[in-house]
Scaffold this active site. Structure first.
Site, PDB file in Angstrom:
ATOM      1  N   CYS A   1       0.827  -1.205   0.000  1.00 31.21           N
ATOM      2  CA  CYS A   1       0.000   0.000   0.000  1.00 31.21           C
ATOM      3  C   CYS A   1       0.861   1.255   0.000  1.00 31.21           C
ATOM      4  CB  CYS A   1      -0.923  -0.025   1.224  1.00 31.21           C
ATOM      5  SG  CYS A   1      -1.931   1.448   1.368  1.00 31.21           S
TER       6      CYS A   1
ATOM      7  N   CYS B   1      -0.382   4.056   2.292  1.00 28.15           N
ATOM      8  CA  CYS B   1      -0.102   3.845   3.720  1.00 28.15           C
ATOM      9  C   CYS B   1       1.384   4.040   4.026  1.00 28.15           C
ATOM     10  CB  CYS B   1      -0.467   2.429   4.160  1.00 28.15           C
ATOM     11  SG  CYS B   1      -1.914   1.734   3.390  1.00 28.15           S
ATOM     12  N   ASP B   2       2.254   3.526   3.177  1.00 29.83           N
ATOM     13  CA  ASP B   2       3.668   3.408   3.546  1.00 29.83           C
ATOM     14  C   ASP B   2       4.630   4.273   2.731  1.00 29.83           C
ATOM     15  OD1 ASP B   2       2.926   1.513   5.424  1.00 29.83           O
ATOM     16  OD2 ASP B   2       3.132  -0.145   4.031  1.00 29.83           O
TER      17      ASP B   2
END
Ligand code: NAP
Length: 312
Positions: A135, A138-139
């Protein structure tokens, strides 16, 4: 519970299911939630979460799930660590079966989520959350000033590669063929981005590094040649698989297995009284916070449905 029938059964214990449980308990729906034997969903394999509102400092994915679970229990939801193996939505009250019991329900919320597809390499699993991610939203932030690779040739891979150029110094897309599957618009965007380069006809054979990603070993499928690529992160973007097999034939699923909703604004499925929240339905946003929001919506729809049923 009324005459041995639950007002609400929730299936799944990610942010969608646990939020439905919190709202359900507070609405006197006495929710019974089947968590699955592996509880917590995709956040259980995420390290630092920095984008869930309310946490000024990063929180580990598993800790966030532990807190959501504790909150659901504190407000009175009943959580059972069991897998649902069969549902019968053709009868009413509905039936939901685990290996140890069959329960009846006036309403059901499906919140079983989706799993990112994996390369199925041991090294990928070992370094998940330590440089391997599924992701970018997200990261990606953790790869500021670093080199990353993205595996895949579809829309997700192109979107993730383009997104990652905000942070990374270089993004190399590794694709198993010499043509992308992504839409022309997303291809164009990626091709015109100077930070993105492409490695065609290649598969990742191994992710290298002991405690964090240091590179990947790739193999050209046409020439058989192996090479090493030095990167700090690997984003595996080869699609998602919704966890909906158990619902096949019981609610309408789209050709990829996502639960279909009856209209754009509610969480109703093809079966009145069965609602869906989170990634089991949503293949577009896929965030913990959108799944949680969906869990709230599904509960409000279920509550209204049950109230009308009980009123007769
Ligand atoms: P996808 O379209 O199924 O693409 C998956 C990609 O990964 C393909 O290029 C595939 O290669 C590759 N792949 C699959 N398994 C692999 C493996 N084991 N090893 C190496 N490569 C592998 O998945 P997606 O990109 O997640 O998109 C899913 C759906 O969501 C699509 O319908 C897409 O249009 C939609 N979507 C839309 C948007 C948007 O419109 N903005 C954004 C994201 C997703 P091959 O090409 O060789 O099969």
């Amino acid at each position: 519970m009324k005459d041995g029938v639950n007002k609400l059964v929730i299936i799944g214990s990610g942010p969608a299911g646990l939020t439905a449980a919190v709202y359900g308990a507070r609405a006197d729906m006495e929710p019974l939630l089947f968590m699955g034997t592996k509880y917590g969903g995709q956040l259980m394999i995420t390290s630092d979460v920095e984008n869930f509102p309310g946490f000024a400092e990063p929180i580990l994915g598993p800790e966030l799930m532990e807190r959501m679970k504790a909150q659901a229990e504190r407000v009175g939801a009943k959580l059972v660590q069991d897998d649902v193996v069969r549902v019968d939505f053709k009868r009413y009250p509905f039936e939901v079966t685990t290996p140890s019991q069959t329960v009846k329900a006036l309403s059901v919320v499906i919140a079983t989520g989706a799993d990112p597809k994996r390369l199925k390499l041991d090294s990928e699993m070992r370094l998940m959350g330590k440089g391997v991610s599924n992701c970018a939203v997200c990261d990606g932030f953790f790869f500021r000033g670093k080199r990353v690779a993205v595996v895949g040739g579809g829309d997700t891979a192109m979107e993730e590669a383009t997104f990652l150029t905000k942070f990374a110094t270089s993004v190399q897309v590794i694709h198993r063929r010499d043509k992308l599957r992504a839409s022309k618009a997303l291809q164009k965007e990626a091709f015109s981005n100077p930070k993105i380069s492409f490695i065609w006809d290649s598969l990742v054979e191994e992710v290298l590094g002991s405690s964090k990603v240091e590179g990947v070993k790739i193999k050209n499928v046409k020439t058989g040649k192996e090479s090493l690529l030095q990167v700090d992160g690997l984003f595996v973007s080869i699609g998602y698989e919704p966890n909906t097999k158990v619902f096949a034939g019981e609610v309408e699923l789209d050709p990829r297995g996502y639960v279909v909703t009856r209209n754009g604004t509610t969480t109703e499925t093809s079966v009145p009284g069965v609602f869906v929240a989170g990634d089991a339905h949503d293949h577009r946003y896929r965030q913990a916070v959108t799944a949680a929001g969906d869990g709230c919506r599904a509960l409000m729809d279920a509550e209204k449905f049950v109230e009308e049923k009980l009123r007769g």
